[in-house]
Each structure stands twice: as C-alpha cells, then as structure tokens.
Design a protein around this motif. Sequence first.
Motif, PDB file in Angstrom:
ATOM      1  N   ARG A 150      -9.889  -8.936   2.778  1.00 25.16           N
ATOM      2  CA  ARG A 150     -10.424  -8.278   1.636  1.00 25.16           C
ATOM      3  C   ARG A 150     -10.700  -9.201   0.693  1.00 25.16           C
ATOM      4  NH1 ARG A 150      -5.991  -6.970  -2.089  1.00 25.16           N
ATOM      5  NH2 ARG A 150      -7.585  -5.919  -3.277  1.00 25.16           N
ATOM      6  N   ARG A 151     -11.281  -8.760  -0.366  1.00 27.87           N
ATOM      7  CA  ARG A 151     -11.749  -9.385  -1.541  1.00 27.87           C
ATOM      8  C   ARG A 151     -10.685  -9.330  -2.586  1.00 27.87           C
ATOM      9  NH1 ARG A 151     -18.028  -9.795  -2.974  1.00 27.87           N
ATOM     10  NH2 ARG A 151     -17.764 -11.687  -4.354  1.00 27.87           N
ATOM     11  N   VAL A 173      -0.559   8.110  -1.272  1.00 23.11           N
ATOM     12  CA  VAL A 173       0.271   7.930  -0.131  1.00 23.11           C
ATOM     13  C   VAL A 173       1.073   6.825   0.002  1.00 23.11           C
ATOM     14  CG1 VAL A 173       0.205   8.218   2.408  1.00 23.11           C
ATOM     15  CG2 VAL A 173      -1.345   9.534   1.040  1.00 23.11           C
ATOM     16  N   ALA A 174       0.407   5.639  -0.454  1.00 22.92           N
ATOM     17  CA  ALA A 174       0.979   4.438  -0.177  1.00 22.92           C
ATOM     18  C   ALA A 174       2.208   4.321  -1.251  1.00 22.92           C
ATOM     19  CB  ALA A 174       0.109   3.178  -0.195  1.00 22.92           C
ATOM     20  N   ALA A 175       2.111   4.659  -2.418  1.00 22.08           N
ATOM     21  CA  ALA A 175       3.052   4.581  -3.182  1.00 22.08           C
ATOM     22  C   ALA A 175       4.253   5.545  -3.032  1.00 22.08           C
ATOM     23  CB  ALA A 175       2.546   5.108  -4.698  1.00 22.08           C
ATOM     24  N   ALA A 176       3.847   6.856  -2.480  1.00 18.94           N
ATOM     25  CA  ALA A 176       4.924   7.962  -2.093  1.00 18.94           C
ATOM     26  C   ALA A 176       5.779   7.464  -0.943  1.00 18.94           C
ATOM     27  CB  ALA A 176       4.204   9.128  -1.819  1.00 18.94           C
ATOM     28  N   CYS A 177       5.230   6.495   0.036  1.00 20.69           N
ATOM     29  CA  CYS A 177       5.821   6.196   0.983  1.00 20.69           C
ATOM     30  C   CYS A 177       6.656   4.815   1.007  1.00 20.69           C
ATOM     31  CB  CYS A 177       4.785   5.847   2.307  1.00 20.69           C
ATOM     32  SG  CYS A 177       4.056   7.472   2.807  1.00 20.69           S
ATOM     33  N   GLY A 178       6.330   4.331  -0.418  1.00 19.22           N
ATOM     34  CA  GLY A 178       7.042   2.909  -0.898  1.00 19.22           C
ATOM     35  C   GLY A 178       6.374   1.821  -0.033  1.00 19.22           C
ATOM     36  N   GLU A 179       5.203   2.018   0.498  1.00 17.50           N
ATOM     37  CA  GLU A 179       4.670   0.727   1.067  1.00 17.50           C
ATOM     38  C   GLU A 179       3.543  -0.017   0.302  1.00 17.50           C
ATOM     39  OE1 GLU A 179       4.471   0.673   4.952  1.00 17.50           O
ATOM     40  OE2 GLU A 179       5.814   2.186   5.391  1.00 17.50           O
ATOM     41  N   ARG A 180       2.869  -1.122   0.599  1.00 19.85           N
ATOM     42  CA  ARG A 180       1.712  -1.485   0.087  1.00 19.85           C
ATOM     43  C   ARG A 180       0.410  -1.205   0.696  1.00 19.85           C
ATOM     44  NH1 ARG A 180       3.851  -5.854  -3.219  1.00 19.85           N
ATOM     45  NH2 ARG A 180       1.657  -6.628  -3.712  1.00 19.85           N
ATOM     46  N   LEU A 181      -0.543  -1.086   0.097  1.00 13.59           N
ATOM     47  CA  LEU A 181      -1.900  -0.739   0.550  1.00 13.59           C
ATOM     48  C   LEU A 181      -2.693  -2.062   0.695  1.00 13.59           C
ATOM     49  CD1 LEU A 181      -4.079   1.379   1.142  1.00 13.59           C
ATOM     50  CD2 LEU A 181      -4.696   1.147  -1.132  1.00 13.59           C
ATOM     51  N   PHE A 182      -3.201  -2.307   1.759  1.00 16.50           N
ATOM     52  CA  PHE A 182      -4.492  -3.520   1.754  1.00 16.50           C
ATOM     53  C   PHE A 182      -5.650  -2.821   1.660  1.00 16.50           C
ATOM     54  CE2 PHE A 182      -6.456  -7.037   3.807  1.00 16.50           C
ATOM     55  CZ  PHE A 182      -5.808  -8.080   3.298  1.00 16.50           C
ATOM     56  N   ALA A 183      -5.923  -2.800   0.299  1.00 16.50           N
ATOM     57  CA  ALA A 183      -7.209  -2.222  -0.327  1.00 16.50           C
ATOM     58  C   ALA A 183      -8.468  -2.757  -0.018  1.00 16.50           C
ATOM     59  CB  ALA A 183      -6.861  -1.959  -1.558  1.00 16.50           C
ATOM     60  N   GLY A 184      -9.354  -1.863   0.236  1.00 15.77           N
ATOM     61  CA  GLY A 184     -10.752  -2.424   0.440  1.00 15.77           C
ATOM     62  C   GLY A 184     -11.026  -3.492   1.572  1.00 15.77           C
ATOM     63  N   VAL A 185     -10.648  -3.042   2.784  1.00 18.03           N
ATOM     64  CA  VAL A 185     -11.086  -4.236   4.041  1.00 18.03           C
ATOM     65  C   VAL A 185     -12.364  -4.513   4.113  1.00 18.03           C
ATOM     66  CG1 VAL A 185     -10.670  -4.464   6.263  1.00 18.03           C
ATOM     67  CG2 VAL A 185      -8.875  -3.515   4.953  1.00 18.03           C
ATOM     68  N   GLU A 186     -12.772  -5.630   4.034  1.00 17.30           N
ATOM     69  CA  GLU A 186     -14.301  -5.863   4.205  1.00 17.30           C
ATOM     70  C   GLU A 186     -14.677  -6.452   5.696  1.00 17.30           C
ATOM     71  OE1 GLU A 186     -16.773  -6.132   1.913  1.00 17.30           O
ATOM     72  OE2 GLU A 186     -15.974  -5.828  -0.078  1.00 17.30           O
ATOM     73  N   SER A 187     -13.447  -7.081   6.208  1.00 12.22           N
ATOM     74  CA  SER A 187     -13.770  -7.537   7.743  1.00 12.22           C
ATOM     75  C   SER A 187     -12.470  -6.999   8.524  1.00 12.22           C
ATOM     76  CB  SER A 187     -14.280  -8.750   7.824  1.00 12.22           C
ATOM     77  OG  SER A 187     -12.916  -9.654   8.147  1.00 12.22           O
TER      78      SER A 187
END
Lengths: 406, 260
Positions: free
Chosen positions: A221-222, A199-213
């Motif tokens: 994130r790590r 979805v992020a790639a299709a919207c042309g945006e970045r994903l902040f992946a694997g939020v730990e806090s």
Amino acid sequence: MTARRRDPRAERTARIVQTEPRRRLVLDPDAIAASSGGRPRRDPRARRADATLQTAPRLRLDWTGKGTGAAVSMSAPGRGQRAAPAAPPLRVIENPACLIFAALDRPDGALSAHDRQLLAAARLLADAVDGAVVAVAPDGADDWGALGADRVIPLPAAWAAEYAPERRAAALVAAIARWSPLHVLFPESPEGGDLARRVAAACGERLFAGVESLSASRVARRAGGGATELSCAPSRFLSIAADAVAPLGAVRHEARRLDPPETSPDAPKLREARRLPVDPDGVGLGEADFILSAGNGVTDWVVFADLGRALGATRAGSRVVCDAGHLPRDRQVGASGTVVSARCYLAFGIAGAPQHLQGVGGVERVVAVNTDLHAAMIKRADLAIIADAQAVMPALLRLAGEGGHG
Amino acid sequence: MVDVAILVSVGRHPASGQARRAPSDARALELAFGLPPGRRDALHAGDPTNPALRDYLGMGLERLTVLAMAEGRDPTDALAARLRGLSPGIILTGNQAEGGEDSGMLPYVVAQALGLAIVPDVVAIALDAEGRTAEVVQALARGQRRALRVELPFVATVHPAAPAARPSAFGPARRGRIEVVPVDAPPDAFLTACAARPWRDRPKRLSVGAAGGGTGGALERLRAATEAKAGQGRVLVEPSPDEAARAIWDYLQEQGMQPR
Ligand SMILES: Cc1cc2nc3c(=O)[nH]c(=O)nc-3n(C[C@H](O)[C@H](O)[C@H](O)COP(=O)(O)OP(=O)(O)OC[C@H]3O[C@@H](n4cnc5c(N)ncnc54)[C@H](O)[C@@H]3O)c2cc1C
C-alpha cells in the motif's frame, strides 16, 4: 454446409492396399468415402458473412471468430450455430481450511465494480490456502455464486439504503467472533473504509488500509503521503483500493447461505441521518451526477439557467459556449476542459466534436437535443431528439415545474 | 461552552517532500475555531522540534501539547490516556494523515478506547442550545451531503471538503507555546513488520479486455480505445416541443434522475 475439398493425392493413397511387388488400388469408391481427408474447402463468402458484425451505418468485420451466435445464424443459414459459451462448472468447497470474509459495500442496493474486485481479491487469497470466500453484505437479488462467493452471510436488506455503520460493524464483529476468518477484506471506499476501521478497532487489530497490489503472499500500500510503499504478508484486516484487482471472469460457486449472527440491538449513537439538498452548481463538474450541458445551438441562457435549477442538474457547456463567456471556464466539458463521469448527460445544441465526446466518454446515459440529425452527439445519445433547443427547453421547464403532471 | 481537542499531525508536501501542516488537520483546527467558545487543546504525538508544528500555532492557537516520542512508536495509547484526562466534548482530527502510516485508523482506535461515537468525513458541526447534541454534516461521494445528530462527546474526522483553513501567520507562530510532555510509547510492531521502499507508480489496470473481464481481448481493447461509444439510439425526429419534453422527462424519470 461444409463442402470437403477433394484431395486426389490423399484419396489415391487411401485406396492403396498393396505396394509390393506392385502397387494395387481398391476401385470401390464407398470404401474410401469416409477417409477422404484434406482440409475443409474454404468458402470465403460464408466466412465473410460469418465475420460481419454489422452492416449499417458501416460495415464492421470481426475475423477473430468470436462473432455473436445470433448474427451468424442469420447471415449464413444452414451453417452450424456456434455453441453458446459453456457455463463454468460449479465449484463446491465442502470443507474449507479457513474462511475469507469479503464485507461488500453495495451502495444504493446494487453491487459496485469495487465490490466485484473485492470478491476477486478474496478469491485470490482463498485459493492459496484452500479457503472459502464468504460474502457479508446486505441481502439482495444478486447471483452470489456467479460472483465467486462460496458462502453468503446476508445482513438485513434495508441496511444497504440507510446509514447504519454502527449496526453493520456490530454484525461483522459478531460474525468474525463466530467464524474467526483468516482474512477480512473491505473496499477502501468512503463507507467501506469507515466500516473497515470500525471493525478493526472493535477487534483491537490493525488495518492494512488501501491495498494497491495484492498477491497471496504479499500486500502493498501507499503511505508516507504517497511517497513510500509499505508491504508485508497479508494481515488479517485488509481494505482494497479501487481498481487494484481485476474482477473475476466466468466462475460459478455455491453461495451457500449461512445464518447471520445475532447482535444485541444497541441504540445507535448516530441518529436521524438524512441527505441534504445540495446546490448542483456548487458541485465540481468531475463529480457531478447529472449534467445539463449547452452548446452553440443554445441562445436562450435565461431558460437554460432556470432549467438547470428546475432539474437539479449541474450546468456545463461546450468549449464554444465557454469561449463566448456564457459559462465560466471551469464548466467546460471535453478534452481541454473536464472529463465528466455523470450518470446522465442532457445536451442541448451540441454537435459532438471529438474533443467534446472525449469528455463524455465515461457518461452512462446521454440525451441530446439538436436540429441536425447527423450530428455526432446524436449518434452517441441514448435518447436523441431532432428539434429546436429553444423550443424544447421551455417546454421541459414547464413540465419540471409541474412535477411531470402536464 | 464546549471543550474541543484537536489531534494534529505533520504532513508532507506532495511535490517537495517538505514537512508542513497536514491539510485536513488544519481544516479540523479551523472547524474547532468556528465552534462556540471553550477550551481548545491541540495535541500532537511525535517530535516536538518539528518546525511544521509552528504552522498550527500560526493559525491562532496559543498552546500546542506534544507528547514527545521517537519515530516508529505507537501513539494511540498515550493519546487516549491524555484525552481521557482532558475529557473534551468533541475530538477533531483530519480523516487521513499525510506522511506517516496514513491508515486513518487512529481516530477509530481513540474512539474505541474512550468508548465514544465516531463520525467520519465531517464538513460542518452545529451545536444545539444546551450543548448536549450536535448536528453534523458529512461529505459523501459526488458532492452530496448528509446530516445526522450525535450526542456529545464524540470523535469526528474532518473531510478535505470542509472549509479551507486560514493561513498561518508568522507572529502568532513565533509567540505560540509548544508544551512538551515526554511519554513512554511502545514500539509499533505492526509497522516494523512492514518493508518500506520508495513508491513507484504501477501501470494502470485496463478494465476492458482484461483477463477476467471481457471476452474479446486485444480486439475489445482496440475498440474501446478507438471508437466513440454509441448510445442505444432512440431517435425522435421533429416532435412537437411538448412531445419532446415529455420524452426527455420520462427518460430522466426512468433513469432515476428525477422524482416520480
Ligand atoms: C485543441 C482543441 C481542444 C478542444 N477542446 C474542446 C473541449 O474540451 N470541449 C469542447 O466542447 N470543445 C473543444 N474543442 C472544440 C471542438 O472542436 C468544437 O469546436 C466544439 O466542441 C463545438 O461546440 P458546439 O458543439 O457547442 O458548437 P457547434 O459545433 O457550433 O455545434 C452546434 C450544434 O448545435 C446545433 N444547433 C444549432 N442551432 C440549434 C438549435 N436552435 N437547436 C438545437 N440545436 C441547434 C447544430 O446543429 C450543431 O450541431 C477543442 C478544439 C480544439 C482544436
């Protein structure tokens, strides 16, 4: 029956009508009946009965005053029943300032613990900006309101079971285009993480992946192979790691249904998805789903191996068995072996030593076969059978061979 | 005949912090070696002088193309442009980098830019006779596997459960060529907006008796820590073997562990 403790001093003060020039008391007892204050009389017997959670196999008391209502009314007739925990009031967010999407996984058609945590994370972000939480998930019988969703965008229920990442992503992209949510949250699970990136790639945006806090103003994130912590203000697309956020407590939200957006039925590029049969003994013990386990009570290892194959279960054993060389060391369950998280654990001839029970702490269902009624494994079991393992195993093998038509 | 492009990155050893080949990228390269013959293009975007890149050459690769760019640049556009020129049948990469942003977004962005299908978490690829479609096996949670069919060209990310990569040999690593292509990459604004600091482990969140979860608080936590879980406790005493087997079988079916 709460007998009031008499407090003569207080009663006397209550009867005083005049102190100057000299003290005078009312003698009519009715006049003071209502005001006889003091603490309620303690009834230790009733208090104890109230605190009793169970009497067999051993007495267990809970003095915190949070005992179950049913047990109270049975053990102490006449005493007022504790009120059931009040249902939380319904919270309606009529005109949200913005929307927060939570794209739930619902693996195998049931909401996972990770999904609940995701809704809690969405709630946290939504409450900071007066927004509404929108659950986007394959439709199901869940009580979305009690899970903390203000709105629901139901996707076709069949998508929960089949592998349709492209259609799910297309539906989400359409929904994002239509409602333009402030944040879109995904679970960082194998399927959810894949969907998030699509979805992020299709919207042309970045994903902040694997939020730990996660807080309303900062997400972390790590990164860097686990050595660095990256943090920033919450970006639009976030995927939340498992166990990063505590699930919501008792809440009640409106869960108003929104119409799912229309998507053009593109032919999916990934086709003919199907599960492959896997060799159960090739699966690591830690991730096995169904484990057939043997203890010192098993002597017939040929039937045991056949049974594992017939049931499609991963074989394992107690330490005694592995020490004796009947199974390899990596098949040992317990404190000094592997801690397993199977859904079902079928144990033959295992006594259930503490070191072994630690290993099965995370198991959902335990079936135990043992000749000893008092074995600890029998207490832990959901289905316990007091019988000789050497007799039950061939019978079960026969039944499995016939596919249950015996 | 199938042309394969492999995107490789530089990993970081979890204990020593040394630069090394990224394990899942090395598995992607291994998977590429196992496919029918054709061109193999290995691409890396970053610093061409990094000695860890020689580890990939040591696996039997003759040439590695490095799109040279400084740190903190966004490599996606340059990689997509380069791949468009190569137009390989399969683009392979690890499913998560180790040592950079590690978001796992890159293969998706590349697939989006080239308009290709993407298959995540691949452990095996088998091409059909004409080389037009591929049968792909994915790794799922709990050791399960899923097969699916996809038309070439496509992008696949390789799962850590894929067959282990061959070790890197010194001779081929010395002999292999690193071809440097300087490219102009824009700075990565998303990453510059993030603050970075060394990771510190956080206390594990307790699932029992936590604020929202249970009702009991400390008492419940104590119970969870000290007591063995008790089962529902249905007990059959001295049943005949057939009765016992029937009871177990029915229970397993009830739990969905056996087909009905
Ligand atoms: C430091 C330490 C670490 C340990 N770590 C582990 C560990 O990780 N994992 C582990 O498993 N153990 C571990 N142990 C060992 C543990 O304490 C027990 O000794 C062990 O688990 C017992 O295994 P068992 O139940 O198979 O054997 P036993 O204790 O001999 O029990 C056999 C059971 O089978 C029953 N039985 C006998 N005959 C039959 C029959 N014909 N049909 C059905 N049932 C029958 C008996 O009633 C009995 O309950 C550890 C011990 C120590 C000291």
